[in-house]
Design a protein around this motif. Structure first.
Motif, PDB file in Angstrom:
ATOM      1  N   SER A   1       2.687  -2.227  -7.615  1.00 20.31           N
ATOM      2  CA  SER A   1       3.778  -1.469  -6.635  1.00 20.31           C
ATOM      3  C   SER A   1       5.394  -2.276  -8.293  1.00 20.31           C
ATOM      4  N   ASP A   2       6.343  -1.203  -6.651  1.00 17.24           N
ATOM      5  CA  ASP A   2       7.251  -1.979  -7.725  1.00 17.24           C
ATOM      6  C   ASP A   2       7.607  -3.276  -7.023  1.00 17.24           C
ATOM      7  N   ASN A   3       7.437  -3.364  -5.858  1.00 17.78           N
ATOM      8  CA  ASN A   3       7.660  -4.570  -5.501  1.00 17.78           C
ATOM      9  C   ASN A   3       6.473  -5.680  -5.147  1.00 17.78           C
ATOM     10  N   GLY A   4       5.061  -5.783  -6.886  1.00 22.31           N
ATOM     11  CA  GLY A   4       4.563  -6.646  -6.927  1.00 22.31           C
ATOM     12  C   GLY A   4       2.536  -6.028  -5.503  1.00 22.31           C
ATOM     13  N   ASP A   5       3.215  -5.041  -4.809  1.00 21.45           N
ATOM     14  CA  ASP A   5       1.948  -5.493  -4.443  1.00 21.45           C
ATOM     15  C   ASP A   5       0.669  -4.241  -5.189  1.00 21.45           C
ATOM     16  N   ILE A   6      -0.653  -4.504  -4.781  1.00 22.50           N
ATOM     17  CA  ILE A   6      -2.186  -3.891  -5.199  1.00 22.50           C
ATOM     18  C   ILE A   6      -2.230  -2.344  -4.376  1.00 22.50           C
ATOM     19  N   VAL A   7      -2.215  -1.817  -5.197  1.00 22.94           N
ATOM     20  CA  VAL A   7      -1.900  -0.087  -4.623  1.00 22.94           C
ATOM     21  C   VAL A   7      -3.141   0.866  -5.340  1.00 22.94           C
ATOM     22  N   ALA A   8      -3.814   1.702  -4.716  1.00 23.94           N
ATOM     23  CA  ALA A   8      -4.102   2.100  -5.335  1.00 23.94           C
ATOM     24  C   ALA A   8      -3.320   3.509  -5.863  1.00 23.94           C
ATOM     25  N   ASN A   9      -4.334   4.032  -6.740  1.00 23.75           N
ATOM     26  CA  ASN A   9      -3.496   4.544  -7.978  1.00 23.75           C
ATOM     27  C   ASN A   9      -2.650   6.176  -7.442  1.00 23.75           C
ATOM     28  N   GLY A  10      -2.067   6.201  -6.943  1.00 24.83           N
ATOM     29  CA  GLY A  10      -1.524   8.279  -6.029  1.00 24.83           C
ATOM     30  C   GLY A  10      -1.848   7.385  -5.184  1.00 24.83           C
ATOM     31  N   PHE A  11      -2.219   7.094  -4.145  1.00 23.32           N
ATOM     32  CA  PHE A  11      -2.424   6.252  -3.099  1.00 23.32           C
ATOM     33  C   PHE A  11      -1.547   5.280  -2.524  1.00 23.32           C
ATOM     34  N   PRO A  12      -0.095   5.328  -2.884  1.00 24.53           N
ATOM     35  CA  PRO A  12       0.366   4.357  -2.780  1.00 24.53           C
ATOM     36  C   PRO A  12       0.658   3.099  -0.980  1.00 24.53           C
ATOM     37  N   GLU A  13       0.681   4.489  -0.046  1.00 20.55           N
ATOM     38  CA  GLU A  13       0.489   3.765   1.205  1.00 20.55           C
ATOM     39  C   GLU A  13      -0.979   3.322   1.465  1.00 20.55           C
ATOM     40  N   TRP A  14      -1.502   3.106   0.490  1.00 16.22           N
ATOM     41  CA  TRP A  14      -2.601   2.261   0.482  1.00 16.22           C
ATOM     42  C   TRP A  14      -2.633   1.207  -0.444  1.00 16.22           C
ATOM     43  N   VAL A  15      -1.933  -0.332   0.874  1.00 12.90           N
ATOM     44  CA  VAL A  15      -1.956  -1.806   0.044  1.00 12.90           C
ATOM     45  C   VAL A  15      -3.106  -2.432   0.170  1.00 12.90           C
ATOM     46  N   TRP A  16      -3.711  -3.151  -0.611  1.00  9.27           N
ATOM     47  CA  TRP A  16      -4.540  -3.516  -0.611  1.00  9.27           C
ATOM     48  C   TRP A  16      -4.219  -5.153  -0.343  1.00  9.27           C
ATOM     49  N   ARG A  17      -4.946  -6.116  -0.215  1.00  7.88           N
ATOM     50  CA  ARG A  17      -4.916  -7.569  -0.562  1.00  7.88           C
ATOM     51  C   ARG A  17      -4.282  -7.932  -1.618  1.00  7.88           C
ATOM     52  N   LYS A  18      -3.456  -9.029  -1.570  1.00  6.51           N
ATOM     53  CA  LYS A  18      -3.275 -10.158  -2.793  1.00  6.51           C
ATOM     54  C   LYS A  18      -4.700 -10.447  -3.380  1.00  6.51           C
ATOM     55  N   ASP A  19      -5.386 -10.977  -2.791  1.00  4.31           N
ATOM     56  CA  ASP A  19      -6.463 -11.579  -3.359  1.00  4.31           C
ATOM     57  C   ASP A  19      -7.674 -10.484  -3.262  1.00  4.31           C
ATOM     58  N   ALA A  20      -7.720  -9.111  -4.022  1.00  3.80           N
ATOM     59  CA  ALA A  20      -8.592  -8.338  -3.372  1.00  3.80           C
ATOM     60  C   ALA A  20      -9.481  -8.398  -4.582  1.00  3.80           C
ATOM     61  N   LEU A  21      -8.942  -8.387  -6.034  1.00  2.60           N
ATOM     62  CA  LEU A  21      -9.587  -8.330  -7.165  1.00  2.60           C
ATOM     63  C   LEU A  21     -10.185 -10.389  -7.557  1.00  2.60           C
ATOM     64  N   PRO A  22     -10.436 -10.943  -7.146  1.00  2.08           N
ATOM     65  CA  PRO A  22     -10.579 -11.900  -7.242  1.00  2.08           C
ATOM     66  C   PRO A  22     -11.307 -11.625  -8.662  1.00  2.08           C
TER      67      PRO A  22
END
Length: 175
Positions: free
Chosen positions: A104-125
């Motif tokens: 996202s613009d603020n650096g969060d990992i989000v699902a494309n098309g579902f920006p309110e679903w913010v993922w953990r910073k460590d979601a993708l090891p």
């Protein structure tokens, strides 16, 4: 039917593992990062098949979408576009679902098309797990747990028995 005794379920798992291997090889050849999610992610985390699965769930970055879709179509996968969030494929009666993420613009990992679903910073090891000779990255177990919560909140449907069992398995693996 008990997985350990069910020939049909073993055949389904064998077919799905073959597709997982194929998907992994395609992504490696294209230098596309890929993560398992859902039931197969749990099995790879544990290093064993815990149950039969109805499909294969994966995650990759949105910038790889077009290239990945074309590569999979070229490899015989049937493309079944779903939404901004997801693309599904079918090959040899195996359903494959890709969720696409972005920053996202603020650096969060989000699902494309579902920006309110913010993922953990460590979601993708970038930490591969092995199962039956296949080495794959898997979503962070805490992210897997959060997905179950998002499923219930996002769909309004209560969690299915297999979701509750998956959550229990993940929680035990974190101990």
């Amino acid at each position: 039917m008990d997985y350990k005794n069910g020939t049909e379920e073993k055949d389904i798992s064998k077919s799905q593992l073959k597709i997982i291997r194929e998907l992994n090889e395609i992504c490696l050849s294209l230098n596309i990062d890929l993560w398992l999610r859902g039931g197969w992610a749990i099995d790879f985390l544990l290093g064993k098949i815990t149950r039969s699965h109805s499909d294969i769930d994966l995650v990759t970055w949105i910038q790889h979408r077009e290239h990945l879709e074309q590569a999979l179509v070229n490899d015989g996968f049937q493309l079944m576009p779903v939404s901004e969030f997801q693309t599904d494929f079918l090959k040899n009666n195996v359903d494959v679902s890709f969720v696409f993420v972005r920053y996202s613009d603020n650096g969060d990992i989000v699902a494309n098309g579902f920006p309110e679903w913010v993922w953990r910073k460590d979601a993708l090891p970038m930490e591969p797990y092995n199962l039956r000779g296949i080495s794959m990255n898997v979503l962070n177990p805490y992210q897997l747990l959060e997905e179950k919560k998002v499923y219930e909140q996002g769909t309004g449907r209560t969690l299915r028995p297999k979701d509750l069992k998956s959550m229990e398995i993940i929680k035990r693996s974190l101990m």
